[in-house]
Design a protein around this motif. Structure first.
Motif, PDB file in Angstrom:
ATOM      1  N   PRO A  98     -27.554 -39.087  53.977  1.00 19.01           N
ATOM      2  CA  PRO A  98     -27.229 -38.086  54.307  1.00 19.01           C
ATOM      3  C   PRO A  98     -26.259 -37.981  55.709  1.00 19.01           C
ATOM      4  O   PRO A  98     -26.441 -39.771  56.248  1.00 19.01           O
ATOM      5  CB  PRO A  98     -28.320 -36.599  54.686  1.00 19.01           C
TER       6      PRO A  98
ATOM      7  N   HIS B 206     -35.674 -33.434  55.530  1.00 20.62           N
ATOM      8  CA  HIS B 206     -34.833 -33.283  54.427  1.00 20.62           C
ATOM      9  C   HIS B 206     -35.056 -33.632  52.933  1.00 20.62           C
ATOM     10  O   HIS B 206     -36.210 -33.952  52.635  1.00 20.62           O
ATOM     11  CB  HIS B 206     -33.489 -34.104  54.559  1.00 20.62           C
TER      12      HIS B 206
ATOM     13  N   PRO C 193     -23.641 -28.582  49.044  1.00 15.33           N
ATOM     14  CA  PRO C 193     -25.419 -28.901  48.459  1.00 15.33           C
ATOM     15  C   PRO C 193     -25.081 -29.930  46.954  1.00 15.33           C
ATOM     16  O   PRO C 193     -25.361 -30.977  46.821  1.00 15.33           O
ATOM     17  CB  PRO C 193     -26.605 -27.962  48.128  1.00 15.33           C
TER      18      PRO C 193
ATOM     19  N   GLN D  68     -31.556 -28.493  53.136  1.00 13.86           N
ATOM     20  CA  GLN D  68     -31.399 -27.730  52.142  1.00 13.86           C
ATOM     21  C   GLN D  68     -32.167 -26.315  52.532  1.00 13.86           C
ATOM     22  O   GLN D  68     -32.011 -25.306  52.818  1.00 13.86           O
ATOM     23  CB  GLN D  68     -30.857 -27.908  50.764  1.00 13.86           C
TER      24      GLN D  68
ATOM     25  N   LYS E 242     -27.933 -32.441  54.665  1.00  5.16           N
ATOM     26  CA  LYS E 242     -29.223 -32.578  53.035  1.00  5.16           C
ATOM     27  C   LYS E 242     -30.242 -32.570  53.875  1.00  5.16           C
ATOM     28  O   LYS E 242     -31.342 -31.752  53.838  1.00  5.16           O
ATOM     29  CB  LYS E 242     -29.040 -34.306  52.630  1.00  5.16           C
TER      30      LYS E 242
ATOM     31  N   THR F  10     -33.658 -34.149  49.796  1.00  5.02           N
ATOM     32  CA  THR F  10     -33.183 -34.955  49.014  1.00  5.02           C
ATOM     33  C   THR F  10     -32.182 -34.768  47.201  1.00  5.02           C
ATOM     34  O   THR F  10     -31.428 -34.824  47.217  1.00  5.02           O
ATOM     35  CB  THR F  10     -32.626 -36.234  48.588  1.00  5.02           C
TER      36      THR F  10
END
Length: 313
Positions: free
Chosen positions: A60, A299, A52, A139, A137, A301
């Protein structure tokens, strides 16, 4: 003190080497626990911190083609594992009840040992699931459950096939898990193929039902041990651990099923409620600690992953 600690570590290493089944000793990653533990620790550190951090100020990656190839390859690998498990005992000589650990070196036993190792090794390949999430990305999809499952599963299996590579009734959960992964990675492949395949993913919510069925089958099968008049399984500890593993994940996925499909608490992907202390996308079905979006979830960021939650910064 340091010298004594080092001496004990060396003694434990020698003990493990002596206890390692000679039939599996020459397989890759089977010589000592240091190699596999180092890989899994590196995986956790990369997933939670390094990955990360490296992607924080980067766009991404678009990995659709790579992911399609990867997912379909995993379908083939898991289908091969299922076939080999069946041919090396489960569809040939096993009773599906009290099947003991086989200490022999018969061709069929060596075949079982080989497929057990392939199942174990496939868990390292599956670490790429998380790598793809990091590079894209995603996460919010790397929850505590996701990281825990991907690291804990191969770690525990190392001990299993190091000491008992032809584990008899203790390999049933691997057979079932590989079968479910054939279905899961087929879903992943379709999902990664793009919007034109979305109409074929209407069965997304049934993946949780398939997972629940998996844990029920594993728990029922292994529970036979406690009700048989006599079963001289050589390492009862494996029985207890498999039973606890099956029940734990059954309860976890049952909770998800109730929250998502009975109480109807399925929010848009922009809303990220907590489930068991972890942030999840509730319109994406979880399987084996993974999220079945594999390519189409939003996603974030501006997020960092801290094991059990995503922290906005």
């Amino acid at each position: 003190m340091l010298q004594k600690a080092v001496s004990r570590i060396l003694q434990f290493h020698s003990y493990l080497h002596a206890r390692t089944d000679a039939r599996v000793r020459d397989y890759p990653l089977m010589q000592c626990p240091i190699q596999m533990t180092s890989i899994l620790l590196a995986y956790v550190v990369f997933s939670v911190y390094i990955g990360p951090g490296l992607m924080a100020n980067r766009k991404p990656f678009r990995l659709n083609t790579v992911m399609i190839i990867y997912n379909l390859s995993m379908v083939l690998l898991n289908a091969y594992i299922v076939y080999e498990f069946m041919m090396s005992g489960w569809a040939t000589t096993f009773t599906w009840r009290c099947d003991l650990i086989d200490p022999s070196s018969s061709p069929q036993t060596l075949r079982m040992i080989q497929v057990s190792w392939w199942f174990y090794f496939s868990k390292y390949i599956e670490l790429l699931d998380t790598v793809f999430f990091v590079l894209r990305k995603k996460q919010n999809q790397i929850t505590f459950l996701h990281v825990f499952h991907h690291s804990f599963m191969p770690w525990t299996w190392w001990w299993g096939i190091t000491l008992t590579p032809a584990g008899g009734m203790g390999t049933f959960h691997a057979l079932v898990n590989a079968t479910v992964h054939v279905i899961m990675y087929f879903y992943y492949g379709l999902s990664a193929a793009g919007p034109r395949f979305q109409k074929y993913l209407w069965w997304k919510k049934y993946m949780t039902a398939i997972q629940l069925t998996q844990f029920i089958l594993v728990s029922i099968h292994i529970s036979q041990y406690y009700f048989m008049e006599k079963c001289d399984y050589q390492v009862p500890l494996w029985i207890h651990l498999i039973w606890m593993y099956g029940v734990f994940f059954f309860l976890l996925f049952s909770n998800f099923w109730v929250q998502a499909y009975i109480k109807g608490k399925r929010l848009p992907t922009a809303d990220m409620p907590k489930l068991n202390g972890s942030l999840v996308e509730t319109n994406i079905v979880v399987a084996n600690g993974k999220h079945l979006a594999n390519g189409n979830a939003h996603h974030y960021t501006n997020s960092k992953i801290f094991l059990s939650k995503v922290k906005e910064i």
